[in-house]
Design a protein around this motif. Sequence first.
Motif, PDB file in Angstrom:
ATOM      1  N   VAL A 109       0.867  -1.167   0.000  1.00 35.74           N
ATOM      2  CA  VAL A 109       0.000   0.000   0.000  1.00 35.74           C
ATOM      3  C   VAL A 109       0.910   1.225   0.000  1.00 35.74           C
ATOM      4  CG1 VAL A 109      -0.223   0.085   2.524  1.00 35.74           C
ATOM      5  CG2 VAL A 109      -1.969   1.135   1.094  1.00 35.74           C
ATOM      6  N   VAL A 110       0.560   2.235  -0.786  1.00 39.16           N
ATOM      7  CA  VAL A 110       1.441   3.375  -1.019  1.00 39.16           C
ATOM      8  C   VAL A 110       0.728   4.670  -0.627  1.00 39.16           C
ATOM      9  CG1 VAL A 110       2.620   4.737  -2.800  1.00 39.16           C
ATOM     10  CG2 VAL A 110       2.714   2.233  -2.863  1.00 39.16           C
ATOM     11  N   ALA A 111       1.452   5.545   0.041  1.00 36.88           N
ATOM     12  CA  ALA A 111       0.917   6.850   0.436  1.00 36.88           C
ATOM     13  C   ALA A 111       1.782   7.963  -0.131  1.00 36.88           C
ATOM     14  CB  ALA A 111       0.865   6.969   1.955  1.00 36.88           C
ATOM     15  N   ALA A 112       1.141   9.092  -0.410  1.00 33.47           N
ATOM     16  CA  ALA A 112       1.868  10.275  -0.866  1.00 33.47           C
ATOM     17  C   ALA A 112       1.365  11.486  -0.102  1.00 33.47           C
ATOM     18  CB  ALA A 112       1.673  10.487  -2.367  1.00 33.47           C
TER      19      ALA A 112
ATOM     20  N   SER B 229       4.681  -2.559   3.509  1.00 40.77           N
ATOM     21  CA  SER B 229       4.929  -3.780   2.753  1.00 40.77           C
ATOM     22  C   SER B 229       3.791  -4.780   2.881  1.00 40.77           C
ATOM     23  CB  SER B 229       6.221  -4.437   3.241  1.00 40.77           C
ATOM     24  OG  SER B 229       6.044  -4.928   4.565  1.00 40.77           O
ATOM     25  N   VAL B 230       3.835  -5.803   2.043  1.00 39.36           N
ATOM     26  CA  VAL B 230       2.861  -6.888   2.124  1.00 39.36           C
ATOM     27  C   VAL B 230       2.933  -7.562   3.494  1.00 39.36           C
ATOM     28  CG1 VAL B 230       2.243  -9.156   1.198  1.00 39.36           C
ATOM     29  CG2 VAL B 230       2.819  -7.285  -0.360  1.00 39.36           C
ATOM     30  N   ALA B 231       4.141  -7.765   3.996  1.00 37.68           N
ATOM     31  CA  ALA B 231       4.293  -8.378   5.316  1.00 37.68           C
ATOM     32  C   ALA B 231       3.640  -7.526   6.395  1.00 37.68           C
ATOM     33  CB  ALA B 231       5.774  -8.586   5.631  1.00 37.68           C
ATOM     34  N   GLU B 232       3.781  -6.214   6.289  1.00 40.42           N
ATOM     35  CA  GLU B 232       3.158  -5.317   7.270  1.00 40.42           C
ATOM     36  C   GLU B 232       1.643  -5.317   7.128  1.00 40.42           C
ATOM     37  OE1 GLU B 232       6.612  -1.990   8.074  1.00 40.42           O
ATOM     38  OE2 GLU B 232       5.522  -1.914   6.167  1.00 40.42           O
ATOM     39  N   ILE B 233       1.157  -5.394   5.895  1.00 37.24           N
ATOM     40  CA  ILE B 233      -0.292  -5.482   5.677  1.00 37.24           C
ATOM     41  C   ILE B 233      -0.849  -6.743   6.327  1.00 37.24           C
ATOM     42  CG2 ILE B 233      -2.078  -5.811   3.911  1.00 37.24           C
ATOM     43  CD1 ILE B 233      -0.320  -4.056   2.056  1.00 37.24           C
ATOM     44  N   ASP B 234      -0.177  -7.863   6.117  1.00 40.40           N
ATOM     45  CA  ASP B 234      -0.654  -9.121   6.679  1.00 40.40           C
ATOM     46  C   ASP B 234      -0.529  -9.161   8.206  1.00 40.40           C
ATOM     47  OD1 ASP B 234      -1.407 -10.194   4.245  1.00 40.40           O
ATOM     48  OD2 ASP B 234       0.522 -11.146   3.883  1.00 40.40           O
TER      49      ASP B 234
ATOM     50  N   ASN C  59      -2.932  -5.578   9.418  1.00 39.54           N
ATOM     51  CA  ASN C  59      -4.146  -5.419   8.599  1.00 39.54           C
ATOM     52  C   ASN C  59      -3.973  -4.173   7.725  1.00 39.54           C
ATOM     53  OD1 ASN C  59      -5.582  -3.068   9.677  1.00 39.54           O
ATOM     54  ND2 ASN C  59      -6.272  -4.340  11.385  1.00 39.54           N
ATOM     55  N   VAL C  60      -4.712  -4.128   6.629  1.00 32.73           N
ATOM     56  CA  VAL C  60      -4.458  -3.092   5.623  1.00 32.73           C
ATOM     57  C   VAL C  60      -4.827  -1.698   6.117  1.00 32.73           C
ATOM     58  CG1 VAL C  60      -6.698  -3.250   4.439  1.00 32.73           C
ATOM     59  CG2 VAL C  60      -4.637  -2.604   3.143  1.00 32.73           C
ATOM     60  N   PHE C  61      -5.809  -1.601   7.004  1.00 34.47           N
ATOM     61  CA  PHE C  61      -6.183  -0.297   7.550  1.00 34.47           C
ATOM     62  C   PHE C  61      -5.011   0.322   8.311  1.00 34.47           C
ATOM     63  CE2 PHE C  61      -7.669   1.804  11.490  1.00 34.47           C
ATOM     64  CZ  PHE C  61      -8.133   2.981  10.925  1.00 34.47           C
ATOM     65  N   HIS C  62      -4.453  -0.409   9.248  1.00 35.39           N
ATOM     66  CA  HIS C  62      -3.342   0.133  10.030  1.00 35.39           C
ATOM     67  C   HIS C  62      -2.086   0.294   9.171  1.00 35.39           C
ATOM     68  CE1 HIS C  62      -5.895  -1.341  13.420  1.00 35.39           C
ATOM     69  NE2 HIS C  62      -5.487  -0.190  13.926  1.00 35.39           N
ATOM     70  N   ALA C  63      -1.887  -0.586   8.203  1.00 33.58           N
ATOM     71  CA  ALA C  63      -0.741  -0.438   7.304  1.00 33.58           C
ATOM     72  C   ALA C  63      -0.866   0.826   6.469  1.00 33.58           C
ATOM     73  CB  ALA C  63      -0.623  -1.665   6.410  1.00 33.58           C
ATOM     74  N   SER C  64      -2.083   1.168   6.072  1.00 33.01           N
ATOM     75  CA  SER C  64      -2.307   2.395   5.302  1.00 33.01           C
ATOM     76  C   SER C  64      -1.968   3.628   6.132  1.00 33.01           C
ATOM     77  CB  SER C  64      -3.756   2.468   4.837  1.00 33.01           C
ATOM     78  OG  SER C  64      -4.060   1.413   3.956  1.00 33.01           O
TER      79      SER C  64
ATOM     80  N   LEU D 142       4.330 -11.920  -3.087  1.00 32.85           N
ATOM     81  CA  LEU D 142       3.832 -10.563  -2.881  1.00 32.85           C
ATOM     82  C   LEU D 142       2.305 -10.488  -2.846  1.00 32.85           C
ATOM     83  CD1 LEU D 142       6.323  -8.445  -5.025  1.00 32.85           C
ATOM     84  CD2 LEU D 142       6.261  -8.769  -2.556  1.00 32.85           C
ATOM     85  N   HIS D 143       1.657 -11.627  -2.734  1.00 33.27           N
ATOM     86  CA  HIS D 143       0.212 -11.619  -2.500  1.00 33.27           C
ATOM     87  C   HIS D 143      -0.063 -11.499  -1.002  1.00 33.27           C
ATOM     88  CE1 HIS D 143      -0.442 -13.000  -6.696  1.00 33.27           C
ATOM     89  NE2 HIS D 143      -1.599 -12.363  -6.517  1.00 33.27           N
TER      90      HIS D 143
END
Length: 211
Positions: free
Chosen positions: A37-40, A88-93, A96-101, A197-198
């Motif tokens: 997940v990418v932020a700018a 990263s994908v590892a951080e998302i997993d 969770n994707v909300f906190h990773a974002s 990377l899934h």
Amino acid sequence: MNCNQFLDNSFLPKLIEENALIAGVDEVGRGALFGSVVAAVIVLPASSLFKLSDIGVKDSKQLSAKKRQQLSQLIRAIATDWQIASASVAEIDRLNVFHASLLAMKRAVIELKVTPVLCLVDGKFPIPELPIEQKTLVQGDRNSVLIAAASILAKVWRDELIVNLASDYPEYDLINNKGYPTSKHRLALKQYGLSPLHRTSFRPCQLENKV
């Protein structure tokens, strides 16, 4: 888009008078099955926000890929500062994707070389432990030209990242789906299983990987 509508009318004149720096931050890739997940974040003086409207900045989802590419270059030239970060994908997993974002957005803001007086954050949840004042804005990429500009930078950067990875994982049609769950992508998961990377925490990856 009215570039001023996201700020209280009594607050904006003071920011313009002081030529205060304002940041807008957004993320992309939350719904993808593949990749980070990418932020700018982008920073501009309050008195210069109109420049983004003038070049045609709006929600990245309403723009063609070619237009986003063009605007990304213009935005970078206009901005006082901008940064891009990811989780990263590892951080998302793991998180969770909300906190990773939120983590990706925080990383982007912390990397700024200037200090804005306010950071406008897409969504309804603030970034934890951000060292500057922030204001959340639901559908911020539609209602804030700064957040919209950040969404364009993030989208272009992430799309380029996924396209660069596509040759390593040709079976998943990443050039066309950018990691999102299209029917062709789901079929490839059934046929070939998951790549490194899934996002294994995502239910579609878990279901499609079962034979």
